[in-house]
Design a protein around this motif. Structure first.
Motif, PDB file in Angstrom:
ATOM      1  N   ILE A 153     -27.821  37.291  40.541  1.00 41.35           N
ATOM      2  CA  ILE A 153     -26.671  36.639  41.183  1.00 41.35           C
ATOM      3  C   ILE A 153     -26.089  35.577  40.261  1.00 41.35           C
ATOM      4  O   ILE A 153     -24.871  35.504  40.043  1.00 41.35           O
ATOM      5  CB  ILE A 153     -27.107  36.009  42.530  1.00 41.35           C
ATOM      6  CG1 ILE A 153     -27.609  37.101  43.481  1.00 41.35           C
ATOM      7  CG2 ILE A 153     -25.953  35.234  43.149  1.00 41.35           C
ATOM      8  CD1 ILE A 153     -28.200  36.551  44.774  1.00 41.35           C
ATOM      9  N   VAL A 154     -26.968  34.740  39.690  1.00 40.59           N
ATOM     10  CA  VAL A 154     -26.516  33.681  38.786  1.00 40.59           C
ATOM     11  C   VAL A 154     -25.877  34.287  37.540  1.00 40.59           C
ATOM     12  O   VAL A 154     -24.820  33.835  37.079  1.00 40.59           O
ATOM     13  CB  VAL A 154     -27.707  32.774  38.400  1.00 40.59           C
ATOM     14  CG1 VAL A 154     -27.280  31.747  37.355  1.00 40.59           C
ATOM     15  CG2 VAL A 154     -28.268  32.075  39.626  1.00 40.59           C
ATOM     16  N   ALA A 155     -26.515  35.329  36.988  1.00 39.24           N
ATOM     17  CA  ALA A 155     -25.967  35.981  35.796  1.00 39.24           C
ATOM     18  C   ALA A 155     -24.609  36.613  36.085  1.00 39.24           C
ATOM     19  O   ALA A 155     -23.690  36.543  35.255  1.00 39.24           O
ATOM     20  CB  ALA A 155     -26.943  37.038  35.287  1.00 39.24           C
ATOM     21  N   GLY A 156     -24.469  37.236  37.261  1.00 42.74           N
ATOM     22  CA  GLY A 156     -23.197  37.846  37.630  1.00 42.74           C
ATOM     23  C   GLY A 156     -22.081  36.830  37.764  1.00 42.74           C
ATOM     24  O   GLY A 156     -20.958  37.065  37.317  1.00 42.74           O
ATOM     25  N   LEU A 157     -22.392  35.688  38.362  1.00 46.24           N
ATOM     26  CA  LEU A 157     -21.389  34.626  38.482  1.00 46.24           C
ATOM     27  C   LEU A 157     -20.961  34.117  37.116  1.00 46.24           C
ATOM     28  O   LEU A 157     -19.775  33.890  36.855  1.00 46.24           O
ATOM     29  CB  LEU A 157     -21.952  33.478  39.326  1.00 46.24           C
ATOM     30  CG  LEU A 157     -22.137  33.762  40.824  1.00 46.24           C
ATOM     31  CD1 LEU A 157     -22.865  32.611  41.499  1.00 46.24           C
ATOM     32  CD2 LEU A 157     -20.779  33.997  41.501  1.00 46.24           C
ATOM     33  N   ALA A 158     -21.945  33.939  36.216  1.00 48.06           N
ATOM     34  CA  ALA A 158     -21.631  33.458  34.870  1.00 48.06           C
ATOM     35  C   ALA A 158     -20.768  34.477  34.126  1.00 48.06           C
ATOM     36  O   ALA A 158     -19.824  34.115  33.415  1.00 48.06           O
ATOM     37  CB  ALA A 158     -22.924  33.189  34.102  1.00 48.06           C
ATOM     38  N   TRP A 159     -21.098  35.773  34.311  1.00 51.57           N
ATOM     39  CA  TRP A 159     -20.311  36.810  33.644  1.00 51.57           C
ATOM     40  C   TRP A 159     -18.880  36.835  34.173  1.00 51.57           C
ATOM     41  O   TRP A 159     -17.920  36.937  33.401  1.00 51.57           O
ATOM     42  CB  TRP A 159     -20.975  38.173  33.830  1.00 51.57           C
ATOM     43  CG  TRP A 159     -20.237  39.272  33.127  1.00 51.57           C
ATOM     44  CD1 TRP A 159     -19.245  40.055  33.631  1.00 51.57           C
ATOM     45  CD2 TRP A 159     -20.418  39.667  31.767  1.00 51.57           C
ATOM     46  NE1 TRP A 159     -18.794  40.926  32.678  1.00 51.57           N
ATOM     47  CE2 TRP A 159     -19.488  40.712  31.523  1.00 51.57           C
ATOM     48  CE3 TRP A 159     -21.257  39.251  30.737  1.00 51.57           C
ATOM     49  CZ2 TRP A 159     -19.394  41.337  30.277  1.00 51.57           C
ATOM     50  CZ3 TRP A 159     -21.160  39.872  29.504  1.00 51.57           C
ATOM     51  CH2 TRP A 159     -20.239  40.903  29.286  1.00 51.57           C
ATOM     52  N   ASP A 160     -18.727  36.775  35.481  1.00 51.65           N
ATOM     53  CA  ASP A 160     -17.390  36.794  36.078  1.00 51.65           C
ATOM     54  C   ASP A 160     -16.586  35.560  35.668  1.00 51.65           C
ATOM     55  O   ASP A 160     -15.359  35.609  35.560  1.00 51.65           O
ATOM     56  CB  ASP A 160     -17.493  36.846  37.603  1.00 51.65           C
ATOM     57  CG  ASP A 160     -18.015  38.197  38.095  1.00 51.65           C
ATOM     58  OD1 ASP A 160     -17.956  39.171  37.325  1.00 51.65           O
ATOM     59  OD2 ASP A 160     -18.516  38.254  39.235  1.00 51.65           O
ATOM     60  N   PHE A 161     -17.289  34.445  35.440  1.00 51.42           N
ATOM     61  CA  PHE A 161     -16.615  33.194  35.088  1.00 51.42           C
ATOM     62  C   PHE A 161     -16.039  33.243  33.680  1.00 51.42           C
ATOM     63  O   PHE A 161     -14.930  32.772  33.442  1.00 51.42           O
ATOM     64  CB  PHE A 161     -17.580  32.019  35.217  1.00 51.42           C
ATOM     65  CG  PHE A 161     -16.982  30.704  34.817  1.00 51.42           C
ATOM     66  CD1 PHE A 161     -16.094  30.035  35.655  1.00 51.42           C
ATOM     67  CD2 PHE A 161     -17.299  30.127  33.589  1.00 51.42           C
ATOM     68  CE1 PHE A 161     -15.539  28.822  35.275  1.00 51.42           C
ATOM     69  CE2 PHE A 161     -16.749  28.910  33.200  1.00 51.42           C
ATOM     70  CZ  PHE A 161     -15.868  28.263  34.053  1.00 51.42           C
ATOM     71  N   GLY A 162     -16.792  33.826  32.731  1.00 48.13           N
ATOM     72  CA  GLY A 162     -16.293  33.777  31.357  1.00 48.13           C
ATOM     73  C   GLY A 162     -16.801  34.845  30.421  1.00 48.13           C
ATOM     74  O   GLY A 162     -16.543  34.781  29.220  1.00 48.13           O
TER      75      GLY A 162
END
Length: 413
Positions: A153-162
């Motif tokens: 979940i954290v990795a996905g958010l970071a990927w979507d962010f930048g």
């Protein structure tokens, strides 16, 4: 009369830090597992190339898990584990700088090995500090499940962010937190205590004798039984990640509903691990492990006979997750107690080797079966095959039970 709970091991007077190691240790691996296919696809790589990148992370673990485990026993688990945690931290910012397949594969091989060995170190440390008690290993597993649930979940958010840079830099930060937890956590006693200046290069090289001694642990019935059960667990997980998904997609389930089934097994596996210590005291641990594994095989292989009813599929996943959560710490506990305090790294290395080998061999075999007989029939074929494999495990369990001394007789000697 019910057996009382064991006293807390001396190495776990303050267990919070080692539980944090569990949370961030398993999550550290899952963080990178989630990001690498996204990064490969963003570079325009084919599905086969992405698959090779994903699978490549296990290659070094197959050949060197035993060697690294022996080094942990010899020189100290925390020291060796920190080396691999730091290696992954250093390699994290290199990924966004490598857009070519072959160099990226080489980087993935090295980083995947470092992550695998770091997680092996975390497992070895809890086995040493908990002195093989399933109750504390179960709690460690519970927090590890939190990590493996949160990391994607954290990795996905970071990927979507930048994209790649924020994702991999956050992965490096995850490693920093794991480093702090390891530095605060207590160290287990090593077989050989050496200062960094006294450690020679030849001490770091693999030795054939170490591998032979490690595989010789399979002569211990408790270790052989638990390793066989690990193979069967890996097989059921392989069914879930391949045939199970293919079948559910074929009957019209969406990606979201399939994902919820996967989340259910993770959540209830974490909850089940908290029950492992009590399960160890309620009956024969090896019989409990075997019966739980047989039930898990049945629950995954009856999938085509549930009529595509989502509620039944969900119940089956919940029950299987609970059983796997109970059985896993019991396996680790039995192995830890069977080999003694100075072979924990070796037995974890052996376990990782068997696990990785099964993960490499089983999915292609299942693919061949599915191509030849179809997804529905494959569940039945695999179920029968896995149940037949349980027969020699029953013999091992009976042999170990016969070899174990009766408490009353032992006391009278």
């Amino acid at each position: 009369m019910r057996e009382e709970a064991p006293a807390r091991p001396s190495g776990l007077d303050h267990p919070a830090t080692i539980y944090v190691v569990g949370l961030f240790g398993m999550g550290y691996t899952d963080f990178y597992i989630f990001v690498i296919p996204l990064y490969g696809l963003s570079l325009g790589m084919s599905a086969s190339e992405v698959g090779i990148l994903v699978g490549g992370r296990s290659l070094l673990a197959v050949f060197f898990s035993i060697h690294i485990g022996v080094l942990m026993d010899r020189f100290g688990t925390r020291r060796v584990t920190l080396f691999f945690v730091w290696s992954a931290i250093v390699l994290a910012p290199v990924f966004p700088l490598v857009p070519w397949f072959w160099p990226l594969l080489l980087l993935q091989l090295i980083n995947g090995g470092a992550l695998s060995f770091a997680w092996s170190g975390a497992q070895t440390l809890i086995a040493q500090l908990a002195e093989g008690e399933a109750e504390y290993i179960g709690r460690f597993s519970f927090f590890a499940r939190i990590g493996t649930t949160a990391a994607p979940i954290v990795a996905g958010l970071a990927w979507d962010f930048g994209g790649a840079w924020p994702a991999y830099m956050l992965g490096a930060l995850w490693g920093v937190v794991l480093t702090i937890a390891l530095l605060i956590a207590p160290e287990a006693e090593a077989r050989e205590v050496r200062t960094p200046g006294r450690v020679r290069l030849r001490d770091m090289l693999p030795r054939l004798s170490d591998y032979m001694n490690c595989f010789a642990l399979m002569a211990i019935p408790a270790v052989a039984t638990s390793m066989a059960i690990i193979f069967l667990r890996t097989a059921t997980n392989g069914v879930q990640s391949s045939l199970y998904v293919v079948y559910l997609n074929g009957i019209g389930l969406t990606g979201t509903t399939i994902g919820l089934l996967f989340a259910a097994i993770e959540i209830f596996a974490g909850l089940g691990s908290l029950f492992a210590g009590r399960a160890m005291r309620l009956g024969d641990p090896q019989k409990t492990m075997l019966s739980g594994t047989v039930a898990s095989i049945v629950l995954i292989c009856v999938t085509p006979f549930l009529g595509g009813i989502y509620a039944l599929l969900l119940v089956a996943q919940i029950l299987r997750g609970w059983l796997q959560g109970v059985v896993q710490p019991m396996m680790f506990s039995i192995q830890a107690k069977a080999v003694g305090p100075y072979r924990q790294g070796a037995v974890v290395g052996l376990r990782q080797t068997m696990n990785r080998l099964a993960a490499i061999v089983i999915p292609p075999v299942m693919g061949v079966i599915a191509d030849g007989w179809g997804a529905t029939a494959s569940f039945v074929i695999l179920g029968i095959f896995l149940m037949l494999l349980c027969a020699p495990i029953v013999r091992l369990t009976r042999r170990d039970t016969q070899l174990r001394p009766v408490p009353g007789e032992q006391a009278s000697d």
